[in-house]
Scaffold this motif. Structure first.
Motif, short mmCIF file in Angstrom:
data_model
loop_
_atom_site.label_atom_id
_atom_site.label_comp_id
_atom_site.label_asym_id
_atom_site.label_seq_id
_atom_site.Cartn_x
_atom_site.Cartn_y
_atom_site.Cartn_z
N LEU A 277 42.55 48.40 37.94
CA LEU A 277 42.43 47.53 39.10
C LEU A 277 42.04 48.30 40.35
O LEU A 277 42.60 49.35 40.66
CB LEU A 277 43.76 46.83 39.40
N THR A 278 41.07 47.77 41.09
CA THR A 278 40.80 48.25 42.44
C THR A 278 41.55 47.30 43.38
O THR A 278 42.37 46.49 42.95
CB THR A 278 39.30 48.21 42.77
N ALA B 172 49.25 45.44 38.07
CA ALA B 172 49.42 44.78 39.36
C ALA B 172 48.71 45.56 40.45
O ALA B 172 48.68 46.79 40.44
CB ALA B 172 50.91 44.64 39.69
N GLY B 173 48.12 44.84 41.38
CA GLY B 173 47.42 45.48 42.49
C GLY B 173 46.80 44.43 43.38
O GLY B 173 47.11 43.24 43.30
N GLY B 174 45.89 44.87 44.23
CA GLY B 174 45.24 43.96 45.15
C GLY B 174 44.49 42.85 44.45
O GLY B 174 44.31 41.76 45.01
N ALA B 175 44.02 43.12 43.24
CA ALA B 175 43.25 42.12 42.49
C ALA B 175 44.14 41.08 41.82
O ALA B 175 43.64 40.11 41.26
CB ALA B 175 42.38 42.82 41.44
N LEU C 5 39.40 43.46 38.77
CA LEU C 5 39.91 43.98 37.50
C LEU C 5 38.71 44.44 36.69
O LEU C 5 37.70 43.73 36.59
CB LEU C 5 40.65 42.88 36.74
N TYR C 6 38.82 45.63 36.11
CA TYR C 6 37.76 46.18 35.26
C TYR C 6 38.31 46.46 33.87
O TYR C 6 39.51 46.73 33.70
CB TYR C 6 37.20 47.47 35.86
N ALA C 7 37.44 46.39 32.89
CA ALA C 7 37.83 46.66 31.51
C ALA C 7 36.80 47.54 30.84
O ALA C 7 35.60 47.49 31.16
CB ALA C 7 37.99 45.36 30.72
N LEU C 8 37.28 48.34 29.91
CA LEU C 8 36.42 49.12 29.04
C LEU C 8 36.45 48.42 27.69
O LEU C 8 37.53 48.17 27.15
CB LEU C 8 36.94 50.56 28.94
#
Length: 339
Positions: A154-155, A117-120, A159-162
């Motif tokens: 999350l920024t 959970a976050g801004g994204a 959302l980013y993934a590896l």
């Protein structure tokens, strides 16, 4: 790609291998938190509640009735789109949202392994196949976002993934659309301060700049934490905590031994290996405040800190005053906060 595009600041003095970055004005080697041990809050035992990375349930996401569940929780009506705290039930059968009142929780989804959970936004993963889903703000409404990822972060806006093989960093742009933004990485870290990763070949920390390029900012660390504006690192031997100055690969030492570090809008927190307590950084090197026992999990929101008790039977919210915590829920397997 064989690696991230890295622009190194060669004019900077590299740090010793035992530190996450170059040192400036080091302080004496004291532990993060010299305050006396304080009384821990009570831990009750009743309930609470690229392909592309969905908790099991339905093609639409972790579906579930919009009711409050789990023994011991107050029953509540349908959940709205937002919430300060999200959790996965201890048996991984439900995604829950804290209503912000007492210990009232609402079920917003079905089977899940982890929650972010976050801004994204709010996302949850399928505990079996790792697929990830985005919560659409209405109980039972989830959109498939992508397949399994090695890690997610999350920024404030993305959302980013590896990827499972850790050979690329991907950005989630829309349902089933992911854009590659970097090459191989060991781990990814994100927050208000941006997106960061470790290079797989040497563990050095790199930062994705606003122009899309990556630059090395520090040496290897045991772990890193990203806050709203700052980045922190724990030395490989876990003997020192550092803060990035924002200049090249120059870091300041701000604390001593720690097991883990956590950051968010509410500040920087570390777990003291000697006492097992959570220590809050006061903003002055080597001055940390004891706020209570670490428990099984900790999440730092914009203004509050939430802690899952060591037996995972109760959830607590730090009041930002001393070691006082307020119980907000019961059993949980994973937690995430936007508050």
């Amino acid at each position: 790609m064989t690696g991230f595009l890295v622009h190194e600041h060669r004019e900077s003095v590299a740090a010793p291998p035992s530190r996450p970055g170059a040192t400036r004005s080091p302080s004496p080697g004291t532990e993060p938190g010299a305050t006396p041990t304080r009384k821990e809050p009570s831990e009750g035992s009743d309930g609470a509640g690229k392909g592309t990375p969905k908790p099991r349930g339905s093609a639409a996401g972790p579906a579930g009735p919009a009711v409050t569940v789990d023994p011991g929780q107050d029953r509540k009506g349908p959940a709205d789109a937002s919430g300060p705290l999200y959790a996965v039930s201890l048996d991984q059968s439900k995604v829950l949202r804290w209503t912000g009142e007492g210990t009232s929780w609402a079920e917003i989804g079905g089977v899940a392994g982890k929650v972010y959970a976050g801004g994204a936004g709010v996302f949850a993963t399928d505990p079996v196949d790792g697929r990830i889903f985005r919560y659409d703000g209405k109980p039972g409404a989830w959109t498939y976002a992508g397949s399994e990822g090695a890690e997610f972060a999350l920024t404030d806006s993305k959302l980013y993934a590896l990827t499972p093989g850790r050979d690329a960093v991907m950005r989630y742009d829309s349902p089933e659309k992911w854009t590659p933004v970097g090459g191989p990485a060991g781990h990814i870290y994100a927050g208000g301060a941006g997106l960061f990763a470790t290079r797989p070949e040497d563990g050095h920390l790199i930062h994705r700049k606003s122009n899309g390029t990556w630059t090395r900012i520090g040496n290897p660390g045991a772990s890193f934490a990203v806050g709203d504006e700052d980045v922190y690192g724990l030395s490989p031997d876990r003997k020192s905590v550092f803060q990035w100055t924002g200049e090249g690969d120059v870091w300041n030492r701000i604390g001593g031994p720690a097991d883990t570090i956590h950051a968010g809008g509410a500040g920087l927190f570390a777990t003291d290996p000697a006492t097992g307590h959570i220590m809050k950084y006061t903003g002055t090197p080597d001055r940390w405040k004891d706020i209570g026992p670490k428990g099984a999990a900790l999440t730092v929101g914009d203004s509050h800190v939430y802690r899952l008790a060591s037996d995972r039977r109760t959830l607590w919210r730090w009041t930002s005053d001393g070691t006082d915590w307020t119980r907000v829920g019961g059993p949980a397997g994973a937690i995430a906060s936007t508050d």
